[in-house]
Design a protein around this motif. Sequence first.
Motif, PDB file in Angstrom:
ATOM      1  N   ASP A  87       0.849  -1.178   0.000  1.00 63.58           N
ATOM      2  CA  ASP A  87       0.000   0.000   0.000  1.00 63.58           C
ATOM      3  C   ASP A  87       0.893   1.239   0.000  1.00 63.58           C
ATOM      4  OD1 ASP A  87      -2.382   1.452   2.396  1.00 63.58           O
ATOM      5  OD2 ASP A  87      -1.817   1.997   0.340  1.00 63.58           O
ATOM      6  N   LEU A  88       1.055   1.837  -1.198  1.00 64.06           N
ATOM      7  CA  LEU A  88       1.954   2.984  -1.289  1.00 64.06           C
ATOM      8  C   LEU A  88       1.377   4.260  -0.681  1.00 64.06           C
ATOM      9  CD1 LEU A  88       3.730   2.374  -4.706  1.00 64.06           C
ATOM     10  CD2 LEU A  88       4.776   2.530  -2.456  1.00 64.06           C
ATOM     11  N   LYS A  89       0.133   4.182  -0.204  1.00 64.62           N
ATOM     12  CA  LYS A  89      -0.427   5.356   0.496  1.00 64.62           C
ATOM     13  C   LYS A  89       0.168   5.447   1.896  1.00 64.62           C
ATOM     14  CE  LYS A  89      -4.950   4.608  -0.019  1.00 64.62           C
ATOM     15  NZ  LYS A  89      -5.008   3.409  -0.907  1.00 64.62           N
ATOM     16  N   HIS A  90       0.705   4.320   2.370  1.00 68.11           N
ATOM     17  CA  HIS A  90       1.301   4.303   3.699  1.00 68.11           C
ATOM     18  C   HIS A  90       2.661   5.005   3.632  1.00 68.11           C
ATOM     19  CE1 HIS A  90       2.814   2.964   7.527  1.00 68.11           C
ATOM     20  NE2 HIS A  90       1.722   2.255   7.771  1.00 68.11           N
ATOM     21  N   PRO A  91       2.885   6.014   4.483  1.00 69.85           N
ATOM     22  CA  PRO A  91       4.134   6.789   4.420  1.00 69.85           C
ATOM     23  C   PRO A  91       5.395   5.944   4.559  1.00 69.85           C
ATOM     24  CG  PRO A  91       2.833   7.376   6.370  1.00 69.85           C
ATOM     25  CD  PRO A  91       1.971   6.532   5.518  1.00 69.85           C
ATOM     26  N   VAL A  92       5.326   4.887   5.346  1.00 66.38           N
ATOM     27  CA  VAL A  92       6.507   4.029   5.506  1.00 66.38           C
ATOM     28  C   VAL A  92       6.830   3.315   4.196  1.00 66.38           C
ATOM     29  CG1 VAL A  92       7.408   1.968   6.639  1.00 66.38           C
ATOM     30  CG2 VAL A  92       6.235   3.704   7.965  1.00 66.38           C
ATOM     31  N   MET A  93       5.798   2.798   3.529  1.00 64.39           N
ATOM     32  CA  MET A  93       6.031   2.091   2.278  1.00 64.39           C
ATOM     33  C   MET A  93       6.521   3.055   1.203  1.00 64.39           C
ATOM     34  SD  MET A  93       5.740  -0.856   3.163  1.00 64.39           S
ATOM     35  CE  MET A  93       6.105  -1.698   1.636  1.00 64.39           C
ATOM     36  N   ARG A  94       6.025   4.299   1.251  1.00 62.67           N
ATOM     37  CA  ARG A  94       6.504   5.298   0.276  1.00 62.67           C
ATOM     38  C   ARG A  94       7.984   5.580   0.509  1.00 62.67           C
ATOM     39  NH1 ARG A  94       1.910   8.432   0.680  1.00 62.67           N
ATOM     40  NH2 ARG A  94       2.976   9.934   1.999  1.00 62.67           N
ATOM     41  N   THR A  95       8.336   5.742   1.773  1.00 63.36           N
ATOM     42  CA  THR A  95       9.738   5.994   2.107  1.00 63.36           C
ATOM     43  C   THR A  95      10.591   4.819   1.651  1.00 63.36           C
ATOM     44  OG1 THR A  95       9.002   7.205   4.054  1.00 63.36           O
ATOM     45  CG2 THR A  95      11.326   6.603   3.974  1.00 63.36           C
ATOM     46  N   LEU A  96      10.109   3.607   1.927  1.00 60.41           N
ATOM     47  CA  LEU A  96      10.842   2.409   1.546  1.00 60.41           C
ATOM     48  C   LEU A  96      10.983   2.326   0.025  1.00 60.41           C
ATOM     49  CD1 LEU A  96      12.221   0.028   2.799  1.00 60.41           C
ATOM     50  CD2 LEU A  96      10.079  -1.249   2.671  1.00 60.41           C
ATOM     51  N   PHE A  97       9.940   2.728  -0.682  1.00 59.59           N
ATOM     52  CA  PHE A  97       9.962   2.744  -2.146  1.00 59.59           C
ATOM     53  C   PHE A  97      11.098   3.626  -2.637  1.00 59.59           C
ATOM     54  CE2 PHE A  97       7.376   2.068  -6.069  1.00 59.59           C
ATOM     55  CZ  PHE A  97       8.120   2.835  -6.936  1.00 59.59           C
ATOM     56  N   LYS A  98      11.188   4.810  -2.046  1.00 61.06           N
ATOM     57  CA  LYS A  98      12.242   5.743  -2.444  1.00 61.06           C
ATOM     58  C   LYS A  98      13.616   5.144  -2.201  1.00 61.06           C
ATOM     59  CE  LYS A  98       9.798   9.846  -0.892  1.00 61.06           C
ATOM     60  NZ  LYS A  98       9.921  11.097  -0.136  1.00 61.06           N
ATOM     61  N   ILE A  99      13.777   4.593  -1.005  1.00 58.87           N
ATOM     62  CA  ILE A  99      15.060   4.009  -0.636  1.00 58.87           C
ATOM     63  C   ILE A  99      15.409   2.867  -1.584  1.00 58.87           C
ATOM     64  CG2 ILE A  99      16.271   2.713   1.150  1.00 58.87           C
ATOM     65  CD1 ILE A  99      14.626   4.277   3.226  1.00 58.87           C
ATOM     66  N   ALA A 100      14.420   2.018  -1.857  1.00 54.87           N
ATOM     67  CA  ALA A 100      14.655   0.870  -2.729  1.00 54.87           C
ATOM     68  C   ALA A 100      15.020   1.323  -4.144  1.00 54.87           C
ATOM     69  CB  ALA A 100      13.423  -0.029  -2.766  1.00 54.87           C
ATOM     70  N   THR A 101      14.345   2.354  -4.624  1.00 52.24           N
ATOM     71  CA  THR A 101      14.619   2.862  -5.967  1.00 52.24           C
ATOM     72  C   THR A 101      16.048   3.391  -6.064  1.00 52.24           C
ATOM     73  OG1 THR A 101      12.315   3.527  -6.210  1.00 52.24           O
ATOM     74  CG2 THR A 101      13.869   4.485  -7.755  1.00 52.24           C
ATOM     75  N   LEU A 102      16.415   4.171  -5.072  1.00 51.20           N
ATOM     76  CA  LEU A 102      17.764   4.739  -5.048  1.00 51.20           C
ATOM     77  C   LEU A 102      18.807   3.627  -4.980  1.00 51.20           C
ATOM     78  CD1 LEU A 102      19.197   7.410  -5.082  1.00 51.20           C
ATOM     79  CD2 LEU A 102      19.203   7.392  -2.599  1.00 51.20           C
ATOM     80  N   HIS A 103      18.536   2.640  -4.123  1.00 49.43           N
ATOM     81  CA  HIS A 103      19.462   1.522  -3.958  1.00 49.43           C
ATOM     82  C   HIS A 103      19.624   0.762  -5.271  1.00 49.43           C
ATOM     83  CE1 HIS A 103      20.645  -2.625  -2.618  1.00 49.43           C
ATOM     84  NE2 HIS A 103      21.516  -1.892  -1.978  1.00 49.43           N
ATOM     85  N   HIS A 104      18.492   0.537  -5.936  1.00 43.70           N
ATOM     86  CA  HIS A 104      18.523  -0.190  -7.199  1.00 43.70           C
ATOM     87  C   HIS A 104      19.294   0.591  -8.251  1.00 43.70           C
ATOM     88  CE1 HIS A 104      17.015  -1.864 -11.036  1.00 43.70           C
ATOM     89  NE2 HIS A 104      16.946  -2.995 -10.336  1.00 43.70           N
ATOM     90  N   ALA A 105      19.033   1.895  -8.315  1.00 43.97           N
ATOM     91  CA  ALA A 105      19.694   2.738  -9.328  1.00 43.97           C
ATOM     92  C   ALA A 105      21.193   2.820  -9.083  1.00 43.97           C
ATOM     93  CB  ALA A 105      19.076   4.129  -9.321  1.00 43.97           C
ATOM     94  N   THR A 106      21.597   2.823  -7.829  1.00 42.30           N
ATOM     95  CA  THR A 106      23.027   2.937  -7.518  1.00 42.30           C
ATOM     96  C   THR A 106      23.756   1.626  -7.714  1.00 42.30           C
ATOM     97  OG1 THR A 106      22.026   3.705  -5.474  1.00 42.30           O
ATOM     98  CG2 THR A 106      24.231   4.487  -5.949  1.00 42.30           C
ATOM     99  N   ASN A 107      23.026   0.514  -7.625  1.00 39.96           N
ATOM    100  CA  ASN A 107      23.703  -0.782  -7.683  1.00 39.96           C
ATOM    101  C   ASN A 107      23.459  -1.593  -8.931  1.00 39.96           C
ATOM    102  OD1 ASN A 107      24.996  -0.892  -4.990  1.00 39.96           O
ATOM    103  ND2 ASN A 107      22.913  -0.633  -4.304  1.00 39.96           N
ATOM    104  N   SER A 108      22.816  -0.973  -9.926  1.00 35.28           N
ATOM    105  CA  SER A 108      22.549  -1.767 -11.132  1.00 35.28           C
ATOM    106  C   SER A 108      23.392  -1.311 -12.310  1.00 35.28           C
ATOM    107  CB  SER A 108      21.076  -1.686 -11.491  1.00 35.28           C
ATOM    108  OG  SER A 108      20.732  -0.340 -11.725  1.00 35.28           O
TER     109      SER A 108
END
Lengths: 108, 294
Positions: A87-108
């Motif tokens: 549920d991306l409406k949940h602020p924690v999941m949104r934050t995690l989404f951002k972190i995951a995206t950044l992590h993926h972009a930096t490590n791929s």
Amino acid sequence: MTRISINDIQAGMVLDEEIKNSTGAVLALAGVEIAEKHIKAMKMWGIPDVCIRTDTAYLDNKNIQNIDLEKIKLSTTIIAKRFTHTDLKHPVMRTLFKIATLHHATNS
Amino acid sequence: MQQTAEPFKKRTPELIIRGITKVSSLPTIFVKLDEAMANPRSTNKDYAVIINEDTAMAVRLLRIANSALYNFPAKIETVSHAITIIGSKQLRDLLLACSVIKMFDDMPEELVSMELFWRHSIAVGVTARILAGMRRENNVERFFVAGLLHDIGRLILFTEATKQMQHIVKEAAERQQLLFKIEKELMGFDHAKLGGLLLKTWKLPSRLIDAVQYHHTPMNSKTHPIEASIIHCADIIVNALQLGTTGEHLVPPLNDKAWELLNLKKDTLATAVEHLLVQYNDAVQFILSDSGNG
């Protein structure tokens, strides 16, 4: 399309919807790159959150300047698929989404 | 072996556990240490003697003690020193973690890479430990062990119900559905339930059993919802970052109440991940590599 709280909006993000004030007047059109003046106006009119184009929704991340925007967009698409059941409406999941995206972009 | 032509014979989790012989009991060194610690007359010296009997294990524990997981300013040279600084209970929990990994050393890698399996498990262990630390829980090592063991039920399924899992993995991929949901759908139970049962067979404490059994349904734990919630959240974080995998490629949904129970601010998430990435690399290096070579 990602819904973001007015408190988390940063200049540079791109609107995915038209923003109107309570009298119906248009504050900003869809597709517009948000500037400080838009944020001020939205806050003044008490708008709680807005829809941002997902691939521009994470520009507030301080590390993003060093990464190719195309890479971020690609990573966002990949991560979005992984987050299908969350549920991306949940602020924690949104934050995690951002972190995951950044992590993926930096490590791929 | 099951026939693929007909619907799979449904086995209960209890039946599956009963069918396991190879990993039916924990290694002697752990049992010895645990027993010694239950004895009020035991001293740290006794514990050190037990651990030092297994040189490879002792070396591994020391390498972990000297890693980024602890960040101690001075080098820890002996097991006795480690016990004094880290604590005997904590060391016992670390030993449990290392012992379990060793038990599964030569499992066939038909459906999942053991390396990826343990990477995910270690990552969840490290994350759980970090989250627990942020909550100022005492003895954070027990959360590391819980995290490490959280998907052990799936490992059992991969080895004991291989054809069934092959089908389940395929089904999950086709329907882009969460693996544990397909497990539940097709077998009647999921790996969390099976894992909890295995830990029960090993006579491990109920907080560990609950953390494993309820990591997808943390609010169902009546006695240890916090432990279960920490593992629940840690699992989601690690899945989002895809550090290793136990077969799941999607991110499970967050249980709102579980996050509320942890009472952590969402801003701590970024910090937690920073710590995780540093400690994860060390943990993988020292826990997964071949033992003995200093």
